[in-house]
Design a protein around this motif. Structure first.
Motif, PDB file in Angstrom:
ATOM      1  N   ASN A   1       0.838  -1.203   0.000  1.00 10.45           N
ATOM      2  CA  ASN A   1       0.000   0.000   0.000  1.00 10.45           C
ATOM      3  C   ASN A   1       0.873   1.254   0.000  1.00 10.45           C
ATOM      4  O   ASN A   1       0.588   2.219  -0.715  1.00 10.45           O
ATOM      5  CB  ASN A   1      -0.935   0.004   1.208  1.00 10.45           C
ATOM      6  N   ARG A   2       1.903   1.244   0.813  1.00  9.85           N
ATOM      7  CA  ARG A   2       2.790   2.404   0.867  1.00  9.85           C
ATOM      8  C   ARG A   2       3.475   2.618  -0.483  1.00  9.85           C
ATOM      9  O   ARG A   2       3.623   3.748  -0.947  1.00  9.85           O
ATOM     10  CB  ARG A   2       3.846   2.212   1.951  1.00  9.85           C
ATOM     11  N   THR A   3       3.869   1.558  -1.103  1.00  9.86           N
ATOM     12  CA  THR A   3       4.531   1.655  -2.407  1.00  9.86           C
ATOM     13  C   THR A   3       3.590   2.243  -3.451  1.00  9.86           C
ATOM     14  O   THR A   3       3.978   3.115  -4.232  1.00  9.86           O
ATOM     15  CB  THR A   3       5.020   0.267  -2.864  1.00  9.86           C
ATOM     16  N   VAL A   4       2.354   1.815  -3.452  1.00 12.02           N
ATOM     17  CA  VAL A   4       1.367   2.340  -4.401  1.00 12.02           C
ATOM     18  C   VAL A   4       1.129   3.820  -4.146  1.00 12.02           C
ATOM     19  O   VAL A   4       1.036   4.626  -5.085  1.00 12.02           O
ATOM     20  CB  VAL A   4       0.048   1.532  -4.317  1.00 12.02           C
ATOM     21  N   VAL A   5       1.041   4.220  -2.877  1.00 14.22           N
ATOM     22  CA  VAL A   5       0.824   5.630  -2.543  1.00 14.22           C
ATOM     23  C   VAL A   5       2.018   6.473  -2.986  1.00 14.22           C
ATOM     24  O   VAL A   5       1.854   7.551  -3.565  1.00 14.22           O
ATOM     25  CB  VAL A   5       0.552   5.791  -1.022  1.00 14.22           C
ATOM     26  N   VAL A   6       3.227   5.986  -2.743  1.00 20.43           N
ATOM     27  CA  VAL A   6       4.420   6.734  -3.159  1.00 20.43           C
ATOM     28  C   VAL A   6       4.474   6.866  -4.672  1.00 20.43           C
ATOM     29  O   VAL A   6       4.776   7.944  -5.205  1.00 20.43           O
ATOM     30  CB  VAL A   6       5.695   6.038  -2.610  1.00 20.43           C
ATOM     31  N   ILE A   7       4.172   5.820  -5.394  1.00 22.65           N
ATOM     32  CA  ILE A   7       4.165   5.881  -6.857  1.00 22.65           C
ATOM     33  C   ILE A   7       3.103   6.855  -7.350  1.00 22.65           C
ATOM     34  O   ILE A   7       3.329   7.628  -8.289  1.00 22.65           O
ATOM     35  CB  ILE A   7       3.967   4.472  -7.454  1.00 22.65           C
ATOM     36  N   ALA A   8       1.945   6.861  -6.720  1.00 22.97           N
ATOM     37  CA  ALA A   8       0.883   7.799  -7.116  1.00 22.97           C
ATOM     38  C   ALA A   8       1.307   9.239  -6.871  1.00 22.97           C
ATOM     39  O   ALA A   8       1.066  10.121  -7.717  1.00 22.97           O
ATOM     40  CB  ALA A   8      -0.399   7.478  -6.355  1.00 22.97           C
ATOM     41  N   ILE A   9       1.939   9.500  -5.740  1.00 21.33           N
ATOM     42  CA  ILE A   9       2.400  10.863  -5.450  1.00 21.33           C
ATOM     43  C   ILE A   9       3.456  11.294  -6.466  1.00 21.33           C
ATOM     44  O   ILE A   9       3.421  12.429  -6.965  1.00 21.33           O
ATOM     45  CB  ILE A   9       2.941  10.941  -4.008  1.00 21.33           C
ATOM     46  N   LEU A  10       4.379  10.420  -6.785  1.00 22.42           N
ATOM     47  CA  LEU A  10       5.392  10.749  -7.789  1.00 22.42           C
ATOM     48  C   LEU A  10       4.770  11.016  -9.154  1.00 22.42           C
ATOM     49  O   LEU A  10       5.192  11.928  -9.869  1.00 22.42           O
ATOM     50  CB  LEU A  10       6.422   9.619  -7.892  1.00 22.42           C
ATOM     51  N   ALA A  11       3.778  10.253  -9.526  1.00 28.54           N
ATOM     52  CA  ALA A  11       3.108  10.464 -10.815  1.00 28.54           C
ATOM     53  C   ALA A  11       2.428  11.832 -10.860  1.00 28.54           C
ATOM     54  O   ALA A  11       2.489  12.538 -11.871  1.00 28.54           O
ATOM     55  CB  ALA A  11       2.094   9.352 -11.062  1.00 28.54           C
ATOM     56  N   VAL A  12       1.792  12.212  -9.759  1.00 28.47           N
ATOM     57  CA  VAL A  12       1.131  13.526  -9.704  1.00 28.47           C
ATOM     58  C   VAL A  12       2.173  14.635  -9.796  1.00 28.47           C
ATOM     59  O   VAL A  12       1.984  15.620 -10.526  1.00 28.47           O
ATOM     60  CB  VAL A  12       0.282  13.653  -8.416  1.00 28.47           C
ATOM     61  N   LEU A  13       3.274  14.517  -9.081  1.00 26.13           N
ATOM     62  CA  LEU A  13       4.322  15.535  -9.134  1.00 26.13           C
ATOM     63  C   LEU A  13       4.923  15.658 -10.530  1.00 26.13           C
ATOM     64  O   LEU A  13       5.135  16.762 -11.024  1.00 26.13           O
ATOM     65  CB  LEU A  13       5.415  15.216  -8.110  1.00 26.13           C
ATOM     66  N   ILE A  14       5.178  14.551 -11.165  1.00 26.32           N
ATOM     67  CA  ILE A  14       5.706  14.592 -12.538  1.00 26.32           C
ATOM     68  C   ILE A  14       4.686  15.224 -13.476  1.00 26.32           C
ATOM     69  O   ILE A  14       5.036  16.006 -14.356  1.00 26.32           O
ATOM     70  CB  ILE A  14       6.106  13.173 -12.994  1.00 26.32           C
ATOM     71  N   GLY A  15       3.416  14.903 -13.271  1.00 26.10           N
ATOM     72  CA  GLY A  15       2.366  15.500 -14.093  1.00 26.10           C
ATOM     73  C   GLY A  15       2.267  17.003 -13.922  1.00 26.10           C
ATOM     74  O   GLY A  15       1.914  17.726 -14.854  1.00 26.10           O
ATOM     75  N   LEU A  16       2.589  17.499 -12.744  1.00 26.46           N
ATOM     76  CA  LEU A  16       2.566  18.942 -12.507  1.00 26.46           C
ATOM     77  C   LEU A  16       3.816  19.638 -13.049  1.00 26.46           C
ATOM     78  O   LEU A  16       3.751  20.773 -13.510  1.00 26.46           O
ATOM     79  CB  LEU A  16       2.444  19.223 -11.008  1.00 26.46           C
ATOM     80  N   ILE A  17       4.950  18.977 -12.997  1.00 26.15           N
ATOM     81  CA  ILE A  17       6.206  19.592 -13.410  1.00 26.15           C
ATOM     82  C   ILE A  17       6.395  19.563 -14.927  1.00 26.15           C
ATOM     83  O   ILE A  17       6.957  20.487 -15.511  1.00 26.15           O
ATOM     84  CB  ILE A  17       7.390  18.895 -12.700  1.00 26.15           C
TER      85      ILE A  17
END
Length: 93
Positions: free
Chosen positions: A12-28
Motif C-alpha cells: 500500500n505504501r509503495t502504491v501511494v508513493v508511486i501515485a504521489i510521484l506520478a502527480v508531481l511529474i504531471g505537474l512539473i
C-alpha cells in the motif's frame, strides 16, 4: 498476525508513493515544456538578430546591399522584410 499485515502494508505504501510521484511529474512536465519553448523562441530571436547585425555590418563595410535593388527583384514580402531588417525596424531600434 503482525507478520501477515506487513506485506500488504508495504504494498500500500509503495502504491501511494508511486501515485504521489506520478502527480508531481504531471505537474512539473508542462512547466518544463513551456520553459523549453520559451528558450527555443529566445534562441530563434537571437539568431535572427545576429543575421541582421551581420547584414548591417556587411552593408557598412561594402557600401552595397546584400540583395539587389527591389526593381531587379519581384518586390515580394521577403524584400520588404529584408529592407526593414537593414533599417533596424525589426531589431527594436
Amino acid at each position: 498476525m503482525r507478520h501477515e499485515l506487513a506485506p500488504r502494508l508495504y504494498a500500500n505504501r509503495t502504491v501511494v508513493v508511486i501515485a504521489i510521484l506520478a502527480v508531481l511529474i504531471g505537474l512539473i512536465l508542462p512547466a518544463v515544456q513551456r520553459a523549453r519553448a520559451s528558450a527555443s523562441a529566445a534562441e530563434c530571436k537571437s539568431n535572427l538578430k545576429q543575421i541582421g547585425l551581420a547584414v548591417q555590418q556587411y552593408y557598412d563595410n561594402q557600401q552595397r546591399p546584400v540583395l539587389p535593388a527591389p526593381s531587379l527583384r519581384c518586390g515580394c514580402h521577403f524584400q520588404r522584410g529584408f529592407e526593414q531588417l537593414l533599417r533596424g525596424d525589426l531589431l527594436g531600434r
